[in-house]
Design a protein around this motif. Sequence first.
Motif, PDB file in Angstrom:
ATOM      1  N   ILE A  65       0.826  -1.203   0.000  1.00  0.00           N
ATOM      2  CA  ILE A  65       0.000   0.000   0.000  1.00  0.00           C
ATOM      3  C   ILE A  65       0.869   1.268   0.000  1.00  0.00           C
ATOM      4  O   ILE A  65       0.657   2.160  -0.826  1.00  0.00           O
ATOM      5  N   PRO A  66       1.847   1.414   0.904  1.00  0.00           N
ATOM      6  CA  PRO A  66       2.722   2.597   0.784  1.00  0.00           C
ATOM      7  C   PRO A  66       3.532   2.613  -0.504  1.00  0.00           C
ATOM      8  O   PRO A  66       3.801   3.684  -1.052  1.00  0.00           O
ATOM      9  N   ALA A  67       3.905   1.428  -1.014  1.00  0.00           N
ATOM     10  CA  ALA A  67       4.597   1.387  -2.303  1.00  0.00           C
ATOM     11  C   ALA A  67       3.682   1.869  -3.417  1.00  0.00           C
ATOM     12  O   ALA A  67       4.117   2.596  -4.332  1.00  0.00           O
ATOM     13  N   ALA A  68       2.396   1.500  -3.350  1.00  0.00           N
ATOM     14  CA  ALA A  68       1.431   1.988  -4.336  1.00  0.00           C
ATOM     15  C   ALA A  68       1.226   3.494  -4.214  1.00  0.00           C
ATOM     16  O   ALA A  68       1.025   4.177  -5.229  1.00  0.00           O
ATOM     17  N   ALA A  69       1.283   4.026  -2.998  1.00  0.00           N
ATOM     18  CA  ALA A  69       1.167   5.480  -2.816  1.00  0.00           C
ATOM     19  C   ALA A  69       2.336   6.207  -3.472  1.00  0.00           C
ATOM     20  O   ALA A  69       2.157   7.266  -4.092  1.00  0.00           O
ATOM     21  N   ILE A  70       3.529   5.642  -3.356  1.00  0.00           N
ATOM     22  CA  ILE A  70       4.705   6.225  -4.015  1.00  0.00           C
ATOM     23  C   ILE A  70       4.530   6.183  -5.531  1.00  0.00           C
ATOM     24  O   ILE A  70       4.756   7.182  -6.230  1.00  0.00           O
TER      25      ILE A  70
END
Length: 367
Positions: free
Chosen positions: A338-343
């Motif tokens: 999820i944080p990787a997708a936000a990046i």
Amino acid sequence: MEAIETLIYFGMSPSVFAVVYYAVLLIASCAATIYNQRAAFMMLFSLLLLSIIVGIVGGATWLAMFVVIAIVIGMAAMMSFTFREFMILLVSRDMGKELRTAPLTAAFGMFVIFIYVIAGIFAPWIAPYGEAEVISSAFAPADQNMLLGADQLGRDMFSRLIYGTRNSVGLALTATILAFILGATLGLLAATKGGWFDNLMGRIADVIMSIPSLIFALLMLSIFGPSMPVIIIAVAIIYAPRVFRLTRAVAGDVVVMDYIEAAKLRGEGMFYLIRREILPNSTAPLIAEFGLEFCFVFLLVAGLSFLGLGIQPPTADWGSMVRENATLISFGEITPLIPAAAIALLTVGVNFVVDWMLHRSSGLKEQ
């Protein structure tokens, strides 16, 4: 399988869903043909052909996943269109004409940037918990109190994701602004003064650019420690030469113009030429370059945090959140993604806007 279970939950078998889905696309394609909507027909019939291929190859499971992806893309397109129309109503008439020519990809990028800005500014009011507040056990699953579950220390992942918007994007934006001010100022001075100053700045920029950015950042952080001021200064030093090279090239084309020579003959000083003549005629490519540099800086800062040399805990940061929860991937959990997708989402959104701005500054017209 979850998509199939959802269909069964709503009382529709996969075979019935496939028939209804294909029939709707076929009827919509025929309607677009009757009303002479060529673009809509091409889109709908292409979607129908792709759906048939996916259904034959992967069966009902793949078809259901394909439909979900198509619905998400369609909703994103509609949101981008409505957001573009909303911005047109808020800005001046001339700016509205420019925005009306923006493709939906650029509008989508603007919408993503808008959402990130809102999340960063109002993080304390949006996040239900503090970024370092322990509220549950380690790796607790999502429930009505925690939308995304808990991390390795029992902190709310959703709250840390919201606070990470302020920390990750804010740090990258600050470093980009510093790099841009330093590189653009030296580039404008080098183009205007020329001579030994131009040659000296060019050689310094070549030396810095010859060092791999990640190795240079790791060296600086190893020597001075992984604090925020050190990260900002190190990243600014890494990317300022790139801005210098572009600014020097753009301003160099402007300096040789006749109106610059006329201003010099009038006795205008160097800073007047930069402020009133050179900079206004170099704005468009520099703004586009700012967006590109932000993407590079943002990814570098996230990579440093993933390696443990970026923003330090307990401060929330997307790169460190991926590293801290990476063990969940082996258990089939998507929480670390999820944080990787936000990046990735912010990087793609900024690139969409930059592509449109580069297209406008190039003087090309839509056919």
